[in-house]
Design a protein around this motif. Structure first.
Motif, mmCIF file in Angstrom:
data_model
loop_
_atom_site.group_PDB
_atom_site.id
_atom_site.type_symbol
_atom_site.label_atom_id
_atom_site.label_comp_id
_atom_site.label_asym_id
_atom_site.label_seq_id
_atom_site.Cartn_x
_atom_site.Cartn_y
_atom_site.Cartn_z
ATOM 1 N N LEU A 92 33.701 -20.897 27.168
ATOM 2 C CA LEU A 92 32.986 -19.630 27.366
ATOM 3 C C LEU A 92 31.869 -19.816 28.390
ATOM 4 C CD1 LEU A 92 32.757 -18.318 23.680
ATOM 5 C CD2 LEU A 92 34.374 -17.636 25.463
ATOM 6 N N LYS A 93 31.212 -20.990 28.341
ATOM 7 C CA LYS A 93 30.113 -21.251 29.270
ATOM 8 C C LYS A 93 30.625 -21.307 30.708
ATOM 9 C CE LYS A 93 26.089 -24.223 30.072
ATOM 10 N NZ LYS A 93 26.259 -24.283 31.520
ATOM 11 N N GLN A 94 31.778 -21.960 30.898
ATOM 12 C CA GLN A 94 32.352 -22.005 32.255
ATOM 13 C C GLN A 94 32.598 -20.596 32.782
ATOM 14 O OE1 GLN A 94 35.724 -24.609 31.309
ATOM 15 N NE2 GLN A 94 35.041 -26.045 32.885
ATOM 16 N N ARG A 95 33.022 -19.715 31.901
ATOM 17 C CA ARG A 95 33.341 -18.346 32.321
ATOM 18 C C ARG A 95 32.086 -17.580 32.732
ATOM 19 N NH1 ARG A 95 38.746 -16.993 29.151
ATOM 20 N NH2 ARG A 95 39.230 -19.091 28.486
ATOM 21 N N THR A 96 31.057 -17.623 31.888
ATOM 22 C CA THR A 96 29.843 -16.867 32.238
ATOM 23 C C THR A 96 29.119 -17.521 33.415
ATOM 24 O OG1 THR A 96 28.747 -17.974 30.381
ATOM 25 C CG2 THR A 96 29.433 -15.684 30.044
ATOM 26 N N ASP A 97 29.153 -18.866 33.494
ATOM 27 C CA ASP A 97 28.543 -19.546 34.653
ATOM 28 C C ASP A 97 29.230 -19.087 35.939
ATOM 29 O OD1 ASP A 97 26.808 -20.914 33.062
ATOM 30 O OD2 ASP A 97 27.790 -22.884 33.239
ATOM 31 N N ASP A 98 30.550 -19.010 35.885
ATOM 32 C CA ASP A 98 31.339 -18.598 37.046
ATOM 33 C C ASP A 98 30.968 -17.168 37.468
ATOM 34 O OD1 ASP A 98 33.312 -18.795 39.012
ATOM 35 O OD2 ASP A 98 34.901 -18.068 37.679
ATOM 36 N N LYS A 119 32.483 1.914 18.851
ATOM 37 C CA LYS A 119 31.759 1.176 19.889
ATOM 38 C C LYS A 119 30.727 0.309 19.188
ATOM 39 C CE LYS A 119 31.516 5.326 21.730
ATOM 40 N NZ LYS A 119 31.171 6.500 22.548
ATOM 41 N N LYS A 120 30.890 -1.001 19.335
ATOM 42 C CA LYS A 120 30.055 -1.924 18.565
ATOM 43 C C LYS A 120 29.096 -2.692 19.467
ATOM 44 C CE LYS A 120 33.842 -2.401 15.251
ATOM 45 N NZ LYS A 120 33.252 -1.678 14.121
ATOM 46 N N GLN A 121 28.051 -3.237 18.830
ATOM 47 C CA GLN A 121 27.112 -4.109 19.533
ATOM 48 C C GLN A 121 27.189 -5.476 18.865
ATOM 49 O OE1 GLN A 121 23.229 -2.356 20.044
ATOM 50 N NE2 GLN A 121 24.112 -0.702 21.262
ATOM 51 N N SER A 122 27.457 -6.511 19.665
ATOM 52 C CA SER A 122 27.713 -7.829 19.080
ATOM 53 C C SER A 122 27.075 -8.931 19.909
ATOM 54 C CB SER A 122 29.224 -8.080 19.003
ATOM 55 O OG SER A 122 29.847 -7.021 18.310
ATOM 56 N N ASN A 123 26.634 -9.949 19.210
ATOM 57 C CA ASN A 123 25.995 -11.089 19.865
ATOM 58 C C ASN A 123 27.058 -12.110 20.282
ATOM 59 O OD1 ASN A 123 24.187 -12.997 20.774
ATOM 60 N ND2 ASN A 123 23.571 -13.681 18.725
ATOM 61 N N PHE A 124 27.952 -11.694 21.190
ATOM 62 C CA PHE A 124 29.015 -12.575 21.681
ATOM 63 C C PHE A 124 28.532 -13.313 22.924
ATOM 64 C CE2 PHE A 124 32.518 -9.436 20.088
ATOM 65 C CZ PHE A 124 32.385 -9.925 18.791
ATOM 66 N N HIS A 125 29.006 -14.550 23.077
ATOM 67 C CA HIS A 125 28.609 -15.362 24.232
ATOM 68 C C HIS A 125 28.838 -14.636 25.561
ATOM 69 C CE1 HIS A 125 28.212 -19.072 26.722
ATOM 70 N NE2 HIS A 125 29.027 -18.383 27.493
ATOM 71 N N MET A 126 30.039 -14.063 25.742
ATOM 72 C CA MET A 126 30.393 -13.447 27.029
ATOM 73 C C MET A 126 29.445 -12.305 27.386
ATOM 74 S SD MET A 126 32.866 -15.213 28.319
ATOM 75 C CE MET A 126 33.110 -14.197 29.765
ATOM 76 N N LEU A 127 28.904 -11.644 26.367
ATOM 77 C CA LEU A 127 28.009 -10.508 26.598
ATOM 78 C C LEU A 127 26.558 -10.968 26.724
ATOM 79 C CD1 LEU A 127 29.613 -8.159 23.909
ATOM 80 C CD2 LEU A 127 30.130 -8.257 26.369
ATOM 81 N N ARG A 128 26.215 -11.983 25.941
ATOM 82 C CA ARG A 128 24.827 -12.468 25.919
ATOM 83 C C ARG A 128 24.490 -13.283 27.161
ATOM 84 N NH1 ARG A 128 25.336 -15.408 21.684
ATOM 85 N NH2 ARG A 128 25.636 -17.334 22.864
#
Ligand SMILES: [Zn+2]
Length: 276
Positions: free
Chosen positions: A59-65, A128-137
């Protein structure tokens, strides 16, 4: 140029949710590829996705990218799962208390996708939800994550098994992205102009003028200057109706003109005629 980052949920050694003979990583890849192809075909936009094939990416590689590339928008595509096979329907997620732009994007994306899914018989809008997901945070741009039906649910899985469903859902994601970003359409290629043709009457008569002879051209009964019989002569400078050019015999590339002269139809050596 506007940049859109697509996250194909899971991949490689992580299949994501599995059920009913389906793997989440395969479905998310297809949905994103349909979305990207739709935008690429019609709109001016730069797109990148988190994996081109079946690579494992954290997940980190994705958001870093996405962050280092400077994406304007991130869409993360997933298929849902649950302990109970009765769970079903569609939901979308944004980070809690995200800005108004993110809320507005979620509203548009959610509505667009639900509308398409309803056409395939999906009725359960989980909200429509609000969530503390890595990709969003961890992503720095407007981001939304979609959970496109439940892989463990037989009814949902039957939709996920339809290629046209995946295409429609992918294109719903794409349509919303283009509306939200106000993407400009690609210029429609203009047909190459064809040379203006001179309008001709339907039965225009072609004519040839007799040239390059000392006094007259011989009219022959067949297009063959060796074996044809002489059936008349046409004086130099005369203009006669021409029926058709023919290759004939014994005259190489020059050929013959089939002509009508004084009511007689015959052939002249084409080197003695010039179309006028
Ligand atoms: Zn997932």
């Amino acid at each position: 140029m506007v940049k859109v980052y697509w996250d194909k949920g899971h991949g490689g050694t992580d299949p994501g949710a599995v059920g009913n003979g389906l793997q989440e990583k395969v479905l998310t890849r297809k949905i994103v590829e349909y979305a990207m192809a739709f935008l690429d075909a019609h709109y001016i936009v730069e797109q990148r996705c988190s994996r081109s094939g079946d690579e494992s990416k954290t997940l980190k590689q994705r958001t870093d990218d996405a962050n280092s590339w400077g994406a304007n928008l991130l869409v993360s595509v997933h298929i849902n799962s649950a302990a109970s096979a009765s769970a079903n329907g569609f939901e979308s997620h944004i980070y809690p208390n995200a800005g108004v732009a993110t809320v507005s994007f979620q509203n548009m994306l959610h509505a667009e996708i639900m509308q398409v899914m309803r056409a395939f018989g999906v009725t359960n809008d989980r909200g429509k939800k609000q969530s503390n997901f890595h990709m969003l945070r961890e992503s720095k741009m407007v981001a939304c994550l979609t959970e496109n039906l439940f892989i463990v649910n037989a009814y949902d899985a039957n939709r996920l098994k339809q290629e046209e469903f995946l295409k429609a859902v992918g294109e719903a994601h794409a349509r919303c992205v283009l509306k939200f970003l106000g993407l400009a359409g690609k210029p429609v290629p203009q047909p190459v102009p064809t040379p203006q043709s001179v309008p001709q009457p339907a039965n225009a008569t072609r004519r040839v003028k007799i040239i390059d002879v000392s006094s007259a051209a011989i009219l022959m009964d067949k297009p063959d200057r060796i074996n044809g019989a002489n059936i008349g002569t046409i004086p130099k400078g005369a203009i006669v109706d021409m029926v058709v050019p023919v290759a004939g015999f014994n005259n190489g590339n020059t050929g013959y003109y089939k002509v009508v002269y004084n009511g007689k139809t015959g052939y002249i050596n084409a080197k003695f005629g010039q179309e006028v």
